[in-house]
Design an enzyme around this catalytic site. Structure first.
Site, short mmCIF file in Angstrom:
data_model
loop_
_atom_site.label_atom_id
_atom_site.label_comp_id
_atom_site.label_asym_id
_atom_site.label_seq_id
_atom_site.Cartn_x
_atom_site.Cartn_y
_atom_site.Cartn_z
CG ASP A 75 41.11 38.30 22.69
OD1 ASP A 75 41.12 39.54 23.34
OD2 ASP A 75 40.79 38.01 21.33
CB THR B 240 34.30 37.07 31.63
OG1 THR B 240 34.38 35.57 31.73
CG2 THR B 240 32.85 37.41 31.99
CG ASN C 151 42.16 35.70 37.51
OD1 ASN C 151 41.34 36.54 37.73
ND2 ASN C 151 42.12 34.22 37.19
CG PHE D 293 34.06 39.52 35.15
CD1 PHE D 293 34.89 38.53 34.86
CD2 PHE D 293 32.67 39.45 35.43
CE1 PHE D 293 34.28 37.00 35.11
CE2 PHE D 293 32.30 37.99 35.68
CZ PHE D 293 33.01 36.74 35.74
CG ASN E 64 32.41 33.24 34.02
OD1 ASN E 64 32.11 32.32 34.87
ND2 ASN E 64 33.30 33.79 33.68
CB SER F 72 34.50 34.42 37.84
OG SER F 72 35.48 35.51 38.26
CG ASN G 157 38.65 36.83 41.16
OD1 ASN G 157 39.02 36.73 41.96
ND2 ASN G 157 39.09 36.18 39.81
CB THR G 158 32.10 39.29 39.98
OG1 THR G 158 33.00 39.52 38.73
CG2 THR G 158 30.80 40.10 39.97
CE LYS H 220 35.68 28.45 32.52
NZ LYS H 220 36.88 29.30 31.94
CB THR I 188 36.18 23.42 36.48
OG1 THR I 188 37.68 23.39 36.75
CG2 THR I 188 35.63 22.11 36.72
CG ASN I 189 36.05 30.23 36.23
OD1 ASN I 189 37.06 30.65 36.30
ND2 ASN I 189 35.00 30.91 35.58
CB THR I 190 40.08 29.84 38.88
OG1 THR I 190 39.17 31.02 39.16
CG2 THR I 190 40.81 30.35 37.64
#
Length: 350
Positions: free
Chosen positions: A70, A91, A116, A120, A178, A181, A183-184, A219, A247-249
């Site tokens: 979400d 996020t 993924n 974000f 966070n 991630s 991906n940033t 996180k 944890t995260n991915t």
């Protein structure tokens, strides 16, 4: 039945398209008060033995939905009606952004995993705040996960997080920073204690100043070296954080570029949880995420010292009522072990 629908129908469609339709459906459910209340009565955890308190917040059960589903705080009530004890939205970034180019979400059914590289994608803090202000007709604990806007340079990250916190902390039951991630670009660099200390200190000042004092968690990634995990744990104690989500991915995989979640993350996520528990004991709330598939996984994380557990990929592969089913099974297990409350299980094997 769900497994048949998943393999014969859902897998034939783009993963992100299915995700967007699901969010839209749950957002519609959130606007139907009678149906929402009926589902909540049928599937949300109501057994007193499952209640958990963490950082001053009361949860009807230990299993919640991790951030990433979400993203814009659009459907938390709909998700809660299907059996989750809490929903972590986001996020969310200070400024809206489209995320990375598509395709950016991939299923790995044989591994019961997802990859993924969303980046974000969200409408920004102000848009999320408007939704979070709406009255709720069913009870749900909503955590808000904040991250760095992609175009903001690392040198200005603190101000970017603070801007999100000022908008969202007053509306959150708890707030999560966070920094994990993959991906940033450059985001995971912020997990280094020298950069993380000023960031968390600044956000904590904002969270502490809200009318109810919003609890603050961080996180972390599963790919941190053990010494770095210890350093983050020590920092969290030093500055008075309320908890750590682990944890995260992970980026340690051979598939598409991006963060891997689901079953392959199970072992490392549990290792990180156990290391954190050994380091901080019960002085911080530990939230375990990564590779949670069934009641055995949730039970193992509780025994290892987690107060709360979160899933995401497990829900995708387990079906709409995955969380409701696990909460029912947990209630049975609590009584089978002669316990009056699930809190008696927390940390038993730590």
């Amino acid at each position: 039945m769900y497994r048949l629908v998943f393999t014969q129908v859902l897998q034939r469609f783009d993963a992100e398209a299915v995700h967007r339709l699901t969010v839209a459906g749950l957002a519609l459910l959130a606007r139907l008060p009678l149906l929402k209340r009926l589902l909540h009565q049928a599937y949300a955890p109501h057994d007193p033995a499952l209640r958990v308190s963490a950082f001053g917040v009361h949860f009807p059960g230990p299993l919640g939905l991790a951030a990433g589903f979400d993203k814009d705080a659009a459907c938390a009530e709909g998700i809660a009606a299907l059996g989750f004890s809490h929903v972590e939205v986001g996020t969310i970034t200070a400024h809206g952004q489209p995320g990375n180019p598509r395709p950016r979400l991939f299923r790995l059914p044989r591994q019961r995993a997802l990859i993924n590289r969303m980046g974000f994608n969200n409408e920004g803090a102000l848009a999320a705040a408007r939704r979070l202000r709406r009255p709720r007709s069913v009870p749900v604990v909503v955590g808000v996960n904040i991250g760095k806007t992609k175009v903001v340079p690392e040198s200005e990250a603190v101000g970017d997080y603070v801007a999100s916190a000022r908008t969202l902390a007053p509306l959150a039951d708890y707030l999560v920073v966070n920094v994990s991630s993959p991906n940033t670009p450059g985001l995971r660099n912020l997990q280094a204690v020298t950069l993380l200390r000023p960031l968390l200190t600044a956000v904590k000042e904002v969270a502490d100043a809200t009318p109810r004092r919003t609890p603050l968690l961080v996180k972390i990634a599963p790919d941190l070296a053990d010494d770095d995990i210890d350093a983050v744990a020590d920092l969290a104690l030093e500055i008075g954080l309320d908890g750590i989500i682990a944890t995260n991915t992970t980026i340690r995989h051979s598939g598409e570029q991006g963060g891997l979640s689901g079953r392959p993350l199970k072992k490392r996520s549990l290792e990180v949880l156990r290391r954190l528990r050994a380091r901080v004991g019960d002085r911080l709330t530990l939230v375990s995420a990564g590779g949670v598939e069934d009641v055995d996984d949730v039970w193992e994380r509780l025994l290892a010292g987690a107060t709360l557990v979160q899933g995401y990929s497990g829900w995708i592969y387990g079906g709409p009522l995955w969380a409701a089913r696990i909460h029912r099974q947990l209630a049975v297990r609590v009584r089978r072990h002669g316990m009056k409350s699930i809190t008696e299980a927390i940390g038993r094997t730590a």
